[in-house]
Scaffold this active site. Structure first.
Site, PDB file in Angstrom:
ATOM      1  N   LEU B  44       0.709  -1.141  -0.349  1.00 10.59           N
ATOM      2  CA  LEU B  44       0.149   0.170  -0.117  1.00 10.59           C
ATOM      3  C   LEU B  44       1.177   1.223   0.622  1.00 10.59           C
ATOM      4  O   LEU B  44       0.749   2.279  -0.387  1.00 10.59           O
ATOM      5  CB  LEU B  44      -0.642  -0.262   1.290  1.00 10.59           C
ATOM      6  CG  LEU B  44      -1.921  -0.871   0.737  1.00 10.59           C
ATOM      7  CD1 LEU B  44      -2.693  -1.457   2.315  1.00 10.59           C
ATOM      8  CD2 LEU B  44      -2.963  -0.191   0.289  1.00 10.59           C
ATOM      9  N   ARG B 331      -5.961  -4.685  21.289  1.00 12.10           N
ATOM     10  CA  ARG B 331      -5.073  -5.946  20.775  1.00 12.10           C
ATOM     11  C   ARG B 331      -3.906  -5.959  21.344  1.00 12.10           C
ATOM     12  O   ARG B 331      -3.807  -7.198  22.244  1.00 12.10           O
ATOM     13  CB  ARG B 331      -3.882  -6.221  19.335  1.00 12.10           C
ATOM     14  CG  ARG B 331      -4.866  -5.891  17.927  1.00 12.10           C
ATOM     15  CD  ARG B 331      -4.518  -5.457  16.854  1.00 12.10           C
ATOM     16  NE  ARG B 331      -5.474  -5.739  15.590  1.00 12.10           N
ATOM     17  CZ  ARG B 331      -5.054  -5.067  14.135  1.00 12.10           C
ATOM     18  NH1 ARG B 331      -4.053  -4.686  14.056  1.00 12.10           N
ATOM     19  NH2 ARG B 331      -6.055  -4.863  13.304  1.00 12.10           N
ATOM     20  N   ARG B 436      -0.034  -0.744  18.001  1.00  7.84           N
ATOM     21  CA  ARG B 436      -1.225  -0.075  16.506  1.00  7.84           C
ATOM     22  C   ARG B 436      -2.267  -0.377  17.317  1.00  7.84           C
ATOM     23  O   ARG B 436      -3.439  -2.238  17.424  1.00  7.84           O
ATOM     24  CB  ARG B 436      -0.786  -1.010  15.623  1.00  7.84           C
ATOM     25  CG  ARG B 436      -1.627  -0.232  14.036  1.00  7.84           C
ATOM     26  CD  ARG B 436      -0.715  -0.428  13.240  1.00  7.84           C
ATOM     27  NE  ARG B 436      -1.234  -1.949  12.771  1.00  7.84           N
ATOM     28  CZ  ARG B 436      -2.189  -2.998  12.306  1.00  7.84           C
ATOM     29  NH1 ARG B 436      -3.174  -2.113  12.187  1.00  7.84           N
ATOM     30  NH2 ARG B 436      -1.655  -3.859  12.306  1.00  7.84           N
TER      31      ARG B 436
END
Lengths: 257, 637
Positions: B44, B331, B436
């Protein structure tokens, strides 16, 4: 589990290849087909023999790298990518034949590795919208009905593996090209280039040496993303629509990379 | 050396990026084709940067090791991409996305960078839609959004469970459009093996053509590394087989500092390991935690089928421990909680390292069809891999290495400590701090690639440079170094494949520098990695033939860099005597087992300088200042 493998060996492009037989033992039924080949390669390394070359990357069925023909079927028996084919799907003690994707447009680089750059060049011919980076309209100003989005998405999920080409008796890439044309031509964002897109991509397909479609349907039967033959109908319609409209400009010349 | 200035523009945080944009130097349209930019990687970040720079009129040469630029591992991202558009009318804003990202990263990221990321998030969605990315739509045709971990709003845009694929194909098609227009060239099956510096500036790369084995020299005016993250250092991870640290590590050896290498993310919802020869772990999107409930049996060793265990005997540990966020805890927290219950003997599955993710209640409440609409392809993928049907029996999941928050140090312009060398996407350390949040990786890669690097690289290109040619001595020296490294790998001529050493190192890293770390374990890991490195250099075997297609050589070369990176990660983890985000030092925890930061000593970025194979790396600190968020203990209870 144990297996006898007949694996295609070919040193480089243009060289005549042959099948070589290997036996593997102690294979976990939960191992993937590629992990079974990893295990073979680890052993061959210890025996100072040349390992078997094959492509793979994500190993979760989405990148489209893996490209084995297993027992005469692209990707193997279950209509999933080679990396998602598991040894539990084979009979213990059986013989399995492993080959690269076969197509004149996909020359073999080594063993089971092929060059599928032709598919990139088909995309270069028209598989994009013309939007370059910069301020764009607010997306909700152009609503897309969920049914249209769903149909576009059903085509957009193509992983570009080329199994459709390998399965087709004509070596046609119509399912691949049809999927991209369907995805873009259905959406409002794909309309400006709509008239040219199908023609340019089909012309490039011809230049790459892919064959025509005679409705065998093998492509869709092996497609790991289950892309429907409808996209080929759509491609044909869009191609005719383009031809009947204004004669488009010649597509830009493509360079092999 | 001293850490250079991070070049953060003055003024209030809302105005910093605009201030920078208003003042940066421009290259006129007619002069852009005089400059060439090399982009390493076509994920990306790389594809979006290459397409954007080429569309501006710069000459772009892009490189990827895969057989096509459409295959980079961004393609495997499932769940979605965040943007502060507030389509769900919940009062979301740039400030809230900024705040969630700062807090999610446990206050270990740079405020100015994170604000810019939040600010650009909206443009990314607009850009992707214009490229034909088919995001999910609501019945009226408007874009749909959903929730992800660590936030209380629905700001995640998605294309079924294949958002990364659709965004990457958007960026890939934009790049192919530029190839067709003659502005960009893509070299696939080419791997960067060294960076070339002339007068201290990045002026080119040495790459290996993976088909012919030929070592090639490429010169440019600037080099962008978009080479991804390094969690394959753990051997088993959710990364692709080819994901590697080589490009970034070779730049590090030339003086680019490596920041916070110990910050890695272990993702809570992956399919557990099943066998010794398993080659990778498969992620099950975090979006599943919108509807799935995570639990283990309350009784250790309970071997009943999960569907036979009544509710009162199930321990919904996330819901009990974190009532406000429940199954959508971030997470790092969800992963550690899974490890704790498994360490306590409550884990399920053959190895005892698994927990249930159960959709029974969601299916009963919303119906089979709604759940299939949301997660159909993920359920299918799970069934393909495990043979179990998640509509009937709970999924079994366990945390797995997934993402590297650490990476090359960059300033506000995404430039590394080497002038002319930029790092974007997962390859840099920039925006995620010590953890993140879900759906933020896609946002960061595309903010960097579409909207930041095209301007900051252009700004750099207005500076002075001498013309260079690939016959310059700097290219010759770099090529010699690459050749001699390959010779060294081939000359070991032992009997063991590189993956054996990689697997051994991965186990050491996961045990000692994974979800929980302590000083003793990290010291032990350093000793063990050094021993594995010695074995590697005395018993490695690669296939003969360097001037040809040779996958075992490619792999061994990558492992040789992972072995060095593993050491640096442990050194960094040892020095950071606090717990923050994914870096959990067992010596530093609250009485109820949560991460305990030490802001007085460690509210800083640590950027490491390479000092040779025998030398010890040298740390440089960048203090972090917080003017727009209040440093607080992160709580999701």
């Amino acid at each position: 589990m144990k297996f006898k493998l007949e694996i295609w060996r070919q040193f480089e492009t243009g060289e005549e290849g042959h099948f070589e037989t290997f036996e593997v033992d102690g294979i976990d039924p939960e191992a993937s087909f590629l992990e079974m080949l990893d295990q073979l390669n680890e052993r061959l390394t210890g025996e100072k023999r040349r390992t078997v070359a094959f492509d793979s990357d994500c190993r979760e069925g989405i990148c489209g790298s893996c490209s084995l023909v297993i027992d005469d079927t692209p990707h193997g028996p279950r209509q999933v990518t080679s990396c998602q084919t598991y040894m539990r799907d084979f009979e213990d003690g059986s013989t399995i034949r492993v080959e690269p994707f076969r197509s004149t447009s996909f020359p073999v680089i080594r063993d089971l590795v092929t060059d599928r750059g032709a598919l990139d060049r088909v995309i270069q011919a028209g598989g994009y919208t013309g939007a370059t980076t910069g301020p764009q309209p607010e997306p909700n100003s152009m609503p897309v009905a969920p049914e249209v989005q769903e149909r576009a998405m059903d085509a957009a999920i193509c992983i570009g593996c080329g199994a459709c080409v390998a399965a087709c008796p004509n070596g046609s890439a119509m399912l691949f090209t049809g999927a991209k044309v369907t995805h873009l031509n259905l959406l409002p964002q794909g309309q400006p280039e709509r008239a040219n897109r199908a023609i340019a991509m089909v012309d490039q397909m011809d230049q790459e040496g892919f064959g025509g479609c005679t409705n065998f349907g093998e492509c869709s039967r092996v497609c790991p993303q289950e892309i429907s033959l409808d996209v080929i109908g759509m491609l044909n319609r869009e191609y005719r629509r383009g031809r009947l409209g204004k004669r488009p400009k010649d597509p830009p010349a493509m360079r092999a990379q | 050396m001293n850490l250079p200035d991070a070049k953060i523009p003055p003024g209030p945080i809302e105005k910093k990026w605009q201030t920078w944009l208003d003042q940066h130097r421009l290259v006129g349209p007619n002069n852009r084709s005089d400059s060439k930019v090399i982009v390493i990687g076509t994920g990306l970040a790389g594809a979006s940067a290459a397409a954007s720079l080429a569309a501006q009129g710069f000459r772009v040469e892009s490189f990827c090791f895969q057989d096509s630029s459409r295959r980079a591992h961004s393609i495997a991202a499932q769940g979605g991409i965040n943007a502060a558009k507030d389509y769900a009318n919940e009062g979301d804003s740039v400030r809230r996305l900024f705040h969630d990202t700062m807090k999610g990263g446990d206050f270990r990221s740079r405020e100015a960078n994170v604000w810019r990321l939040a600010e650009l998030s909206e443009n990314i969605i607009d850009q992707a839609v214009a490229q034909g990315v088919p995001f999910n739509r609501e019945y009226g045709g408007q874009l749909a959004t959903r929730s992800f971990g660590g936030v209380l709003v629905q700001r995640t845009f998605y294309s079924r469970g294949q958002t990364g694929q659709q965004l990457l194909l958007g960026a890939y098609s934009a790049l192919q459009h530029q190839v067709a227009s003659g502005n960009a060239v893509v070299h696939d099956r080419h791997e960067m093996l060294d960076l070339v510096l002339v007068d201290g500036q990045a002026r080119g790369v040495i790459v290996r053509n993976l088909v012919t084995g030929e070592i090639e020299r490429h010169a440019a005016d600037a080099v962008i590394l978009a080479s991804g993250g390094y969690t394959n250092v753990y051997y088993l991870s959710t990364n692709a087989m080819g994901s590697n640290v080589t490009a970034a590590w070779r730049a590090h050896r030339h003086g680019a500092l490596m920041a916070n290498p110990c910050y890695t993310q272990i993702h809570p919802t992956c399919i557990p390991q099943s066998g010794e020869y398993q080659s990778k772990l498969t992620l099950m999107s975090e979006s599943l935690r919108n509807d799935g409930r995570v639990w283990v049996p309350r009784k250790p060793g309970d071997d009943r089928a999960p569907t036979d265990i009544p509710d009162q005997e199930r321990y919904y540990y996330l819901e009990e421990r974190y009532p406000a966020f429940g199954n959508l805890a971030p997470r790092d927290i969800a992963s550690r909680a899974a490890k704790v219950v498994c360490d306590d003997g409550l884990g399920v599955g053959g190895t005892g390292r698994g927990v249930y993710l159960d959709f029974r209640d969601a299916i009963a409440e919303r119906g089979h069809d709604v759940i299939e609409g949301r997660y159909g392809n993920l359920f299918e993928m799970y069934e393909n891999i495990t043979g179990d049907n998640p509509y009937e029996t709970p999924m079994m999941i366990y945390p797995a290495p997934h993402y590297a928050m650490g990476g090359l140090w960059v300033d506000y312009e995404l430039q590394t400590t080497i002038p002319g060398l930029f790092a974007i996407g997962e390859a840099n350390f920039s925006d995620h701090g010590a953890n993140r949040l879900g759906a933020s990786a896609l946002m960061q890669t595309l903010a960097d690639g579409y909207f930041i690097a095209p301007h900051t690289v252009a700004h750099y290109l207005t500076g002075d440079r001498e013309p260079v040619s690939t016959s310059d001595s700097a290219f010759e020296q770099a090529e010699d170094a690459v050749e001699s490294h390959i010779t060294r790998l081939m000359d070991v001529d032992g009997t063991t494949a590189a993956q054996v050493f990689h697997r051994e190192m991965g186990n050491v890293m996961l045990d000692n520098c994974g979800m929980a770390r302590n000083a003793e374990g990290l010291e032990r890991a350093l000793t063990e990695i050094r021993a594995i490195k010695r074995d590697f250099w005395s018993d490695l075997r690669v296939d003969p033939g360097r001037d040809e297609f040779n996958q075992s050589l490619e792999y061994a070369n990558r492992v040789s860099d992972f072995l060095e990176l593993g050491e640096l990660m442990c050194v960094d983890a040892l020095r950071r005597e606090e717990s923050c985000g994914g870096h959990f030092r067992e010596e530093h925890q609250t009485p109820d087992g949560e991460a305990l930061r030490d802001d007085d000593r460690f509210a800083k970025v640590t950027a490491w300088e390479y000092r040779g194979e025998q030398g010890d790396p040298v740390p440089h600190d960048e203090p972090l200042t917080f003017e727009n968020v209040k440093l607080a203990t992160r709580s999701y209870k």
